[in-house]
Design an enzyme around this catalytic site. Structure first.
Site, PDB file in Angstrom:
ATOM      1  N   GLU A   1     -14.893 -47.589 -14.343  1.00 30.11           N
ATOM      2  CA  GLU A   1     -15.635 -46.894 -15.403  1.00 30.11           C
ATOM      3  C   GLU A   1     -15.791 -45.410 -15.038  1.00 30.11           C
ATOM      4  O   GLU A   1     -16.397 -45.076 -14.011  1.00 30.11           O
ATOM      5  CB  GLU A   1     -17.001 -47.555 -15.602  1.00 30.11           C
ATOM      6  CG  GLU A   1     -17.686 -47.059 -16.861  1.00 30.11           C
ATOM      7  CD  GLU A   1     -18.940 -47.854 -17.213  1.00 30.11           C
ATOM      8  OE1 GLU A   1     -18.968 -49.082 -16.984  1.00 30.11           O
ATOM      9  OE2 GLU A   1     -19.893 -47.234 -17.711  1.00 30.11           O
TER      10      GLU A   1
ATOM     11  N   LYS B   1     -27.288 -53.808 -16.625  1.00 34.56           N
ATOM     12  CA  LYS B   1     -25.837 -53.591 -16.524  1.00 34.56           C
ATOM     13  C   LYS B   1     -25.586 -52.240 -15.847  1.00 34.56           C
ATOM     14  O   LYS B   1     -24.703 -52.107 -15.000  1.00 34.56           O
ATOM     15  CB  LYS B   1     -25.210 -53.639 -17.924  1.00 34.56           C
ATOM     16  CG  LYS B   1     -23.690 -53.621 -17.942  1.00 34.56           C
ATOM     17  CD  LYS B   1     -23.087 -52.239 -17.911  1.00 34.56           C
ATOM     18  CE  LYS B   1     -21.580 -52.302 -17.990  1.00 34.56           C
ATOM     19  NZ  LYS B   1     -20.951 -50.981 -17.835  1.00 34.56           N
TER      20      LYS B   1
ATOM     21  N   ASP C   1     -19.112 -60.516  -1.885  1.00 36.30           N
ATOM     22  CA  ASP C   1     -18.911 -61.326  -3.085  1.00 36.30           C
ATOM     23  C   ASP C   1     -19.806 -60.803  -4.206  1.00 36.30           C
ATOM     24  O   ASP C   1     -20.977 -61.134  -4.299  1.00 36.30           O
ATOM     25  CB  ASP C   1     -19.264 -62.789  -2.728  1.00 36.30           C
ATOM     26  CG  ASP C   1     -19.110 -63.730  -3.895  1.00 36.30           C
ATOM     27  OD1 ASP C   1     -18.946 -63.269  -5.040  1.00 36.30           O
ATOM     28  OD2 ASP C   1     -19.166 -64.955  -3.658  1.00 36.30           O
TER      29      ASP C   1
ATOM     30  N   HIS D   1     -21.044 -37.681 -20.319  1.00 39.20           N
ATOM     31  CA  HIS D   1     -19.870 -38.430 -19.876  1.00 39.20           C
ATOM     32  C   HIS D   1     -18.595 -37.985 -20.575  1.00 39.20           C
ATOM     33  O   HIS D   1     -17.530 -38.496 -20.300  1.00 39.20           O
ATOM     34  CB  HIS D   1     -20.073 -39.917 -20.153  1.00 39.20           C
ATOM     35  CG  HIS D   1     -21.180 -40.507 -19.344  1.00 39.20           C
ATOM     36  ND1 HIS D   1     -21.618 -41.788 -19.542  1.00 39.20           N
ATOM     37  CD2 HIS D   1     -21.914 -39.998 -18.345  1.00 39.20           C
ATOM     38  CE1 HIS D   1     -22.608 -42.031 -18.702  1.00 39.20           C
ATOM     39  NE2 HIS D   1     -22.805 -40.970 -17.967  1.00 39.20           N
TER      40      HIS D   1
END
Ligand code: MEV
Length: 421
Positions: free
Chosen positions: A79, A259, A275, A372
């Site tokens: 991202e 998130k 993991d 962004h």
């Protein structure tokens, strides 16, 4: 599917040849696969039916100061804005002295689930009375961890229904991720329970709800650091406090808030060879610990300071698994310079909080798109085929253009190549 029978038994070269012969891939695709595959040496030993390495960019999160120590933070993510945002968030926190993090405990949990129970209270009594013996059974199944100073620490029982009981085992796995170690111990205890108490065991497996591996990190940012062109630092701080409240009240927002936190947490966890699915599962379960899914972070404004806090279950290891196998992971551990798994987990939690701060800051000020935009336009330029020397020219053109979709980017690129622009 023809050609793919016993695919795992074929050599790596044969597997690629099958893909070519069955017309899934052409020569160019195969060349690309060969280019990034590292000759199959590592991947083939790690997964079945290996064909290639999947490449995701790695960059460094900067400005991270945790408990007074400065860190370079390797982050792996596809991202575009994640690493820039993580570094920005950390820059704000650094101005207030950096993150303060602590690990309350670091034990891995596993469960042995007993089914078809006739008298669950009686069984609980027996297990409690036999606790020391069962811990010894667990430790005898993995003596090397006991020699290294770890081992099974405690047992508890949880009645899930009248006929179903979970016996939870907490193990100090020292520096390892510990899944295999724990599962070996659990199976030994399960066997003992089956033989001694003549009970049916449904399953024994570690739990990814790592409530005994909680890490808390805190940040304090003086409001003067938060001011923007037209907004005072205090106003920004109050809006971030409100955004945090929103994530406590609304699961729709909480999910997006979390998130964003996991954007950072995952990127560092992947770079560290741990993991990340386990960390994801555990974190989201923790976010719902009191029955409603909530934001994992908390921000509030007090005496001119914006204060943030994040607690996550982070059962990461500093040895074992892919850590000793994948060369890049070994290199990343050199960059982290964390002396042990606890220190690594404090870095990871801090990146989660830094990432969250950057996202909230952008959301309550300019909105997420503006900050962004250049990175996103860069991705757009690459996606329509711009070469290295064309990317920044195309990004400049896109910035001035009203439309910023693929079709417009392609059109601009063609014009650029025809030197019409
Ligand atoms: C995007 O990947 C993450 C954000 O949506 C997080 C957030 O909204 O807090 C920007």
């Amino acid at each position: 599917m023809r050609g793919f029978g016993k695919y795992y038994r074929k050599t790596w070269e044969e597997r690629l040849a099958i893909l070519r012969d069955t017309f899934y891939l052409d020569d160019n695709d195969i060349a690309e696969i060969e280019h990034v595959s590292g000759n199959g040496e590592i991947g083939d030993t790690m997964v079945e039916n290996f064909i290639t390495q999947f490449e995701i960019p790695e960059g460094l999160g900067l400005n991270y100061v945790v408990n007074g120590k400065e860190y370079l933070v390797p982050m792996v993510t596809e991202e575009p804005s994640v690493i820039a945002a993580a570094s920005n968030g950390a820059r704000l926190v650094k101005a207030g002295g950096g993150f303060n993090a602590e690990v309350k405990s670091r034990l891995m949990l596993g469960q042995i689930v007993i089914e078809n129970i006739t008298d669950v209270d009686e069984l609980v009594r027996k297990i409690k009375a036999d606790q020391e013996h069962l811990l010894k059974v667990a430790n005898d199944a993995h003596p090397s961890i006991v020699r290294r100073g770890g081992g099974a620490r405690w047992l508890r029982t949880r009645i899930l229904a009248n006929d179903l009981l979970s016996v939870d085992l907490a193990v100090d796995v020292q520096e390892a991720m510990g899944a295999n170690m724990l599962n070996t111990m659990l199976e030994a205890v399960a066997n003992e329970i089956q033989c001694t108490y003549h009970q049916d065991v449904l399953m024994s497996i570690m739990s990814n709800y790592a409530t005994e591996s909680l890490v808390t990190t805190k940040a304090r940012i003086p409001v003067s650091e938060l001011a923007k062109e037209n907004i005072s630092g205090e106003e920004v701080a109050l809006k971030i406090q409100q955004a945090s409240r929103l994530a406590q009240l609304d699961p729709y927002r909480a999910t997006t808030n979390n998130k964003g936190i996991m954007n950072g947490v995952d990127a560092v966890t992947i770079a560290s060879g741990n993991d990340w699915r386990a960390i994801e599962a555990g974190s989201h379960a923790y976010a719902a610990r009191d029955g409603q899914y909530k934001g994992l972070s908390q921000w509030y404004f007090e005496d001119g300071i914006l204060i943030g806090e994040l607690t996550l279950p982070l059962p990461v290891g500093s040895v074992g698994g892919s850590i000793k196998i994948v060369p890049l992971v070994k290199i990343n551990h050199k960059l982290f310079k964390a002396k042990d798994a606890k220190e690594l987990s404090m870095i990871i939690a801090s990146v989660g909080l830094g990432q969250n701060l950057a996202a909230l800051y952008a959301l309550v000020t300019d909105g997420i798109q503006r900050g962004h935009m250049r990175l996103q336009l860069k991705s757009l330029a690459v996606s329509v085929g711009a070469k290295q020397d064309e990317i920044s020219k195309l990004v400049n053109l896109l910035e001035k253009n009203k439309k910023r979709d693929s079709a417009s980017a392609r059109e601009l690129l063609e014009k650029l190549r025809r030197e019409e622009l």
